[in-house]
Design an enzyme around this catalytic site. Structure first.
Site, PDB file in Angstrom:
ATOM      1  N   GLU A   1       0.698  -1.033   0.052  1.00 40.31           N
ATOM      2  CA  GLU A   1       0.022  -0.009  -0.144  1.00 40.31           C
ATOM      3  C   GLU A   1       0.984   1.201   0.122  1.00 40.31           C
ATOM      4  O   GLU A   1       0.520   2.226  -0.638  1.00 40.31           O
ATOM      5  CB  GLU A   1      -0.897   0.180   1.202  1.00 40.31           C
ATOM      6  CG  GLU A   1      -2.040  -1.430   0.983  1.00 40.31           C
ATOM      7  CD  GLU A   1      -2.892  -1.107   2.290  1.00 40.31           C
ATOM      8  OE1 GLU A   1      -2.450  -1.651   3.335  1.00 40.31           O
ATOM      9  OE2 GLU A   1      -4.129  -0.969   2.178  1.00 40.31           O
TER      10      GLU A   1
ATOM     11  N   GLU B   1      -3.537  -9.564   3.456  1.00 37.04           N
ATOM     12  CA  GLU B   1      -4.475  -9.274   4.659  1.00 37.04           C
ATOM     13  C   GLU B   1      -5.549 -10.542   5.017  1.00 37.04           C
ATOM     14  O   GLU B   1      -5.824 -10.635   6.093  1.00 37.04           O
ATOM     15  CB  GLU B   1      -5.190  -7.790   4.634  1.00 37.04           C
ATOM     16  CG  GLU B   1      -4.065  -6.963   4.754  1.00 37.04           C
ATOM     17  CD  GLU B   1      -3.476  -6.403   3.324  1.00 37.04           C
ATOM     18  OE1 GLU B   1      -3.510  -7.290   2.460  1.00 37.04           O
ATOM     19  OE2 GLU B   1      -2.994  -5.218   3.525  1.00 37.04           O
TER      20      GLU B   1
HETATM   21  C1  3H9 Z   1      -1.412  -5.232   6.847  1.00 33.59           C
HETATM   22  O1  3H9 Z   1      -0.550  -4.737   6.442  1.00 33.59           O
HETATM   23  C2  3H9 Z   1      -2.602  -4.320   7.169  1.00 33.59           C
HETATM   24  C3  3H9 Z   1      -2.779  -3.240   6.337  1.00 33.59           C
HETATM   25  O2  3H9 Z   1      -3.511  -3.315   4.952  1.00 33.59           O
HETATM   26  C4  3H9 Z   1      -3.537  -2.164   6.840  1.00 33.59           C
HETATM   27  C5  3H9 Z   1      -3.075  -1.248   7.913  1.00 33.59           C
HETATM   28  C6  3H9 Z   1      -4.107  -0.230   8.261  1.00 33.59           C
HETATM   29  N1  3H9 Z   1       4.490  -7.511  11.599  1.00 33.59           N
HETATM   30  O3  3H9 Z   1       8.009 -15.302   8.310  1.00 33.59           O
HETATM   31  P1  3H9 Z   1       9.349 -15.036   8.822  1.00 33.59           P
HETATM   32  C7  3H9 Z   1       8.182 -11.444  11.854  1.00 33.59           C
HETATM   33  S1  3H9 Z   1      -1.492  -6.698   7.631  1.00 33.59           S
HETATM   34  C8  3H9 Z   1       5.262  -8.049  12.605  1.00 33.59           C
HETATM   35  O4  3H9 Z   1       9.884 -16.109   9.734  1.00 33.59           O
HETATM   36  P2  3H9 Z   1      10.458 -15.329   6.064  1.00 33.59           P
HETATM   37  C9  3H9 Z   1       7.661 -13.037  12.287  1.00 33.59           C
HETATM   38  O5  3H9 Z   1       6.994 -13.213  13.247  1.00 33.59           O
HETATM   39  C10 3H9 Z   1       0.045  -7.452   7.413  1.00 33.59           C
HETATM   40  N2  3H9 Z   1       6.439  -9.196  12.646  1.00 33.59           N
HETATM   41  O6  3H9 Z   1      10.446 -14.795   7.758  1.00 33.59           O
HETATM   42  C11 3H9 Z   1       9.322 -13.342  12.521  1.00 33.59           C
HETATM   43  O7  3H9 Z   1       9.348 -13.103  13.935  1.00 33.59           O
HETATM   44  P3  3H9 Z   1      10.378 -13.948  14.799  1.00 33.59           P
HETATM   45  C12 3H9 Z   1       0.118  -7.945   6.092  1.00 33.59           C
HETATM   46  C13 3H9 Z   1       6.292  -9.772  11.112  1.00 33.59           C
HETATM   47  O8  3H9 Z   1      11.541 -14.867   5.622  1.00 33.59           O
HETATM   48  C14 3H9 Z   1      10.112 -12.593  11.520  1.00 33.59           C
HETATM   49  O9  3H9 Z   1       9.266 -11.450  11.322  1.00 33.59           O
HETATM   50  N3  3H9 Z   1       1.386  -8.528   5.784  1.00 33.59           N
HETATM   51  C15 3H9 Z   1       5.550  -9.364  10.350  1.00 33.59           C
HETATM   52  O10 3H9 Z   1      10.296 -16.750   6.224  1.00 33.59           O
HETATM   53  C16 3H9 Z   1      10.482 -13.235  10.209  1.00 33.59           C
HETATM   54  O11 3H9 Z   1       9.276 -13.845   9.828  1.00 33.59           O
HETATM   55  C17 3H9 Z   1       1.652  -9.948   5.816  1.00 33.59           C
HETATM   56  O12 3H9 Z   1       0.783 -10.717   6.254  1.00 33.59           O
HETATM   57  C18 3H9 Z   1       4.674  -8.341  10.572  1.00 33.59           C
HETATM   58  N4  3H9 Z   1       3.988  -7.822   9.524  1.00 33.59           N
HETATM   59  O13 3H9 Z   1       9.256 -14.659   5.535  1.00 33.59           O
HETATM   60  C19 3H9 Z   1       3.180 -10.286   5.713  1.00 33.59           C
HETATM   61  N5  3H9 Z   1       5.975 -10.053   9.331  1.00 33.59           N
HETATM   62  O14 3H9 Z   1      11.568 -13.981  14.203  1.00 33.59           O
HETATM   63  C20 3H9 Z   1       3.232 -11.430   6.914  1.00 33.59           C
HETATM   64  C21 3H9 Z   1       6.950 -11.147   9.722  1.00 33.59           C
HETATM   65  O15 3H9 Z   1      10.121 -13.217  16.231  1.00 33.59           O
HETATM   66  N6  3H9 Z   1       4.741 -11.784   6.800  1.00 33.59           N
HETATM   67  N7  3H9 Z   1       7.040 -10.912  11.216  1.00 33.59           N
HETATM   68  O16 3H9 Z   1       9.562 -15.368  14.834  1.00 33.59           O
HETATM   69  C22 3H9 Z   1       5.159 -12.931   5.906  1.00 33.59           C
HETATM   70  O17 3H9 Z   1       4.306 -13.286   5.224  1.00 33.59           O
HETATM   71  C23 3H9 Z   1       6.649 -13.422   6.055  1.00 33.59           C
HETATM   72  O18 3H9 Z   1       6.909 -13.019   7.301  1.00 33.59           O
HETATM   73  C24 3H9 Z   1       7.580 -12.709   5.065  1.00 33.59           C
HETATM   74  C25 3H9 Z   1       8.954 -13.269   5.320  1.00 33.59           C
HETATM   75  C26 3H9 Z   1       7.334 -13.191   3.699  1.00 33.59           C
HETATM   76  C27 3H9 Z   1       7.678 -11.238   5.192  1.00 33.59           C
END
Ligand code: 3H9
Length: 720
Positions: free
Chosen positions: A110, A130
């Site tokens: 976004e 999301e």
């Molecule tokens: C959103 O954006 C809402 C908006 O539209 C509107 C707002 C108004 N936040 O997965 P990994 C942590 S909703 C905080 O093992 P990878 C994860 O817990 C969001 N922490 O790595 C882990 O922590 P720890 C939409 C996060 O390389 C560490 O980062 N976005 C977040 O296999 C490493 O993660 C998503 O849904 C976060 N957003 O994969 C994306 N994301 O080491 C969600 C990750 O302490 N994330 N962490 O266990 C992912 O899909 C994968 O983490 C990503 C990396 C592909 C980014």
């Protein structure tokens, strides 16, 4: 070059006429409050500084921005909000570009969409996932993506949550330019700066996505919404946010941009308040938590233990489980040697594996050459000596202690020192299996779920004497297989089957008391399971459970006068009705049908059993059926945590989400219990216990938590 003032986690540096804004918020550059503040300040600074002609936003480390900081969700919101930040970026009077590498997801995309130009590097992953967290894009994504790439493509992204690579993003129109791999210095900032300089020299104007023409063909937009709505009804059964996404996209067609943004915000906040958001985000963190260095026993962490190298694997047994396990290992690129007791059984084992790959070929997901390459890693033997050099052997023979012990005696004889010896037993005492070999420290359980090459869950069962490095190696092996490993202690059924047995007992009691199995299955599907407990029984096959019940019969008889034992399953098994594979079970499967039909004969058997037990049948509402099944699951889950069989409540949740089809949006049984409130669960157990106090004994953990006003979540943060 002068540094510009900026908040922590966002740095600004002037490169000629371009203000380079870099987000550095490890691990994934989530949009925490300080990042949002920093971005806002950066745009204000760019606008105020006459030396700045354009802005470039990039991420430090491996990603652009992974989205909102989901750890902030559920806490009081801190300004500025992400929608305000995005609007500010878009409103900037100087061109703003985003240079994307790694993840640009959710709020991250976004931010990029609010910029005026977008460049993506190979390896970038863009998406609006999301929906997978019970949410919808809430910072203009529903409006800007729709205007940029049209309703059909935007809905596909938002309703599936899938990530697209740079090339697809470019083809869709989400990004304007791809980093040319031949020119790539590998530095996204350099590439981005070069791009912005080109834009400046071409006098590229400020170009706002809110004004993009993706909705010019309104008829096509409406058709896309109607098609997505029809498909969503089926695919997203029970989910709260998909209809909200559709509503927001509809608003993109019907309302002025600012009004539609306000509606998006309102709908986003409704999603944020829904228990589904809490359940799905719990699942997101829980599935990452279980992957971390496990604990061997309750208190000790094994961060420093070494790994044993696993370069080759033996599988003993070529039945459905053995073949599925072999395929899972082959798929991870490892060679497999299968042992069977005679040539015919070995040929069947090999054929089982080939059937798996032939299925993939039939679906167009594998080529004949691909299959040949996988099968080249497979060999079979009738002699255990073929396992002499295997680094890991997984036993998957008939579920019988004597048979398993005989296999382990052979493994003890032939395997090299240091080989990991694993059993795939689903019930048996692994301490007893380990006790039969000269190297009990090398023995543990790897409990796969059927079909083993597909199901993600792997219970890693830790007998008392297992060495720390064997456990760590097993977790690493699970990761290599792409499985979700959960550490479990030794007990009858480990985590999953033990809790599932309690669920089944609750269902069996209701069946005998008057609810038909079909009604119970229906109610549990209504709760969100893909199948009810009796459909699962038919799919799994009644024979293993029957054998286990017969094994336990001796102890059961001692307690028979107190413990209620529902015999309906035994009556079916005595007829050879083991479920789908025998064409009969709780359901009838005429001519090999895969979905069963209710059977009057089964209902007659149940009625006869009720009469035998002297039970006057009563009716159960769907709500009561669900309440009883869940109370049984939660109570046994609490026992499993209390006894250290599961490390934390979240481990129970992951087992149920990955192995038993528990609806992900409810977070797992323990998270669901927290959502209900533990006092309410305890009250239910007390109420049910009035008629059957032996079965409905509240877990001491549950009672203790209620006594001190705590919940299961409070136990999730303790280190393993
Ligand atoms: C959103 O954006 C809402 C908006 O539209 C509107 C707002 C108004 N936040 O997965 P990994 C942590 S909703 C905080 O093992 P990878 C994860 O817990 C969001 N922490 O790595 C882990 O922590 P720890 C939409 C996060 O390389 C560490 O980062 N976005 C977040 O296999 C490493 O993660 C998503 O849904 C976060 N957003 O994969 C994306 N994301 O080491 C969600 C990750 O302490 N994330 N962490 O266990 C992912 O899909 C994968 O983490 C990503 C990396 C592909 C980014």
């Amino acid at each position: 070059m002068p540094d510009m003032p900026a908040a922590e986690a966002v740095s600004c540096r002037l490169h000629g006429e371009v203000l380079l804004v870099t987000i550095a918020n490890p691990p994934v550059n989530a949009l925490s409050a300080n990042v949002r503040r920093g971005l806002l300040a950066a745009i204000d600074a760019a606008e105020a500084n006459p030396d700045v002609r354009a802005v470039l936003i990039t991420g430090a480390g491996r990603n652009f921005i992974a989205g909102s900081d989901i750890r902030e969700f559920g806490q009081p919101p801190q300004p500025p909000s992400l929608p305000d930040v995005c609007s500010r970026i878009e409103a900037c009077g100087k061109p703003v570009a985003a240079a994307i590498h790694g993840a640009a997801l959710g709020g991250g995309l976004e931010v990029a969409l609010a910029a005026h130009y977008r460049l993506a590097a190979a390896g970038a992953r863009l998406g609006l996932p999301e929906v997978l967290l019970g949410l919808m894009p809430g910072a203009g994504g529903t409006q800007r993506a729709t205007r940029l790439i049209g309703a059909a493509a935007a809905l596909d992204l938002m309703l599936s949550g899938r990530h697209v690579d740079a090339a697809e993003a470019h083809a869709l129109g989400l990004v304007d330019r791809l980093v040319d791999p031949s020119e790539s210095s590998g530095d996204i900032q350099e590439q981005g700066l070069a791009y912005v300089r080109q834009l400046l020299s071409a006098q590229a104007p400020v170009r706002r996505t809110r004004d993009a023409a993706g909705l010019a063909d309104r008829q096509a937009g409406r058709a896309a919404i109607a098609a997505a709505r029809a498909a969503t009804g089926k695919k997203s059964r029970g989910l709260f946010s998909p209809p909200k996404i559709l509503e927001a996209v509809e608003a993109a067609l019907d309302l002025p941009f600012d009004d539609a943004l306000r509606l998006e915000r309102k709908l986003f906040l409704q999603c944020m308040d829904s228990p589904q958001r809490a359940g799905l985000i719990h699942a997101f963190f829980a599935e990452r938590e279980v992957l971390k260095t496990p604990a061997i026993h309750h208190q000790t962490r094994n961060a420093n233990t070494t790994l044993r190298a696993i370069g080759s694997v033996g599988v003993v047994g070529g039945g459905t489980m053995g073949a599925g396990i072999a395929a899972a290992v082959l798929d991870a690129g490892l060679p497999v040697t299968m042992i069977e007791r005679d040539a015919a059984a070995l040929a069947r084992g090999r054929a089982h594996i080939e059937t798996i790959y032939d299925g993939l070929i039939a679906k167009g997901r594998l080529s004949a050459d691909g299959k040949a390459a996988v099968m080249a890693r497979f060999s079979g033997s009738l002699a255990y000596d073929a396992l002499a050099q295997a680094d890991l052997v997984i036993e998957a023979v008939f579920e019988d202690m004597a048979v398993k012990q005989a296999v382990f005696a052979q493994l003890d004889r032939v395997c090299k020192p240091g080989a990991v010896l694993a059993t795939n037993t689903s019930y048996l005492d692994i301490d007893a299996i380990a006790a039969g070999v000269s190297r009990p420290a090398d023995v543990l359980g790897l409990h796969f779920f059927s079909p083993a090459n597909i199901m993600k869950l792997l219970e890693i069962v830790t007998p008392a004497k297992v060495a720390a490095d064997v456990l760590t190696t097993a977790f690493e092996f699970a990761r290599k297989l792409g499985k979700t490993p959960v550490r479990a202690g030794v007990c009858d059924g480990f985590i999953g089957n033990r809790i599932f047995a309690a669920y089944r007992q609750a269902a069996d009691r209701m069946m005998e008391d008057g609810a038909s199995p079909y009604r119970i299955d229906d109610a549990m599907r209504g709760f969100g399971f893909p199948m009810g407990p009796f459909q699962v029984a038919d799919l799994a096959g009644g024979d293993i459970g029957w054998a286990a019940r017969k094994r336990r019969a001796a102890t059961r008889n001692l307690q028979a006068r107190q413990t209620r034992y529902v015999q309906i399953a035994d009556r079916l098994c005595e007829r050879g009705w083991f479920g789908q594979k025998t064409g009969r079970g709780y359901y009838a499967y005429p001519d090999g049908a895969r979905s069963g039909a209710p059977s009057e004969e089964v209902e007659a058997i149940i009625a006869a059993e009720r009469r035998r037990a002297g039970i006057v049948p009563r009716s159960f509402s769907d709500e009561e059926i669900v309440r009883r099944c869940l109370a049984a699951m939660i109570n046994e889950g609490a026992n499993v945590v209390h006894q250290g069989v599961a490390l934390r409540p979240l481990d129970v949740d992951v087992v149920f989400l990955y192995g038993y089809g528990f609806p992900r949006y409810r977070g797992g049984p323990m998270k669901y219990a927290d959502t209900l409130g533990l006092p309410r669960v305890l009250a239910d157990i007390g109420e049910f216990g009035r008629e059957d106090p032996l079965f409905w004994r509240p877990s001491p953990l549950l009672t203790g938590l209620v006594g001190r006003g705590a919940n299961f979540a409070s136990l999730n943060s303790r280190s393993g």
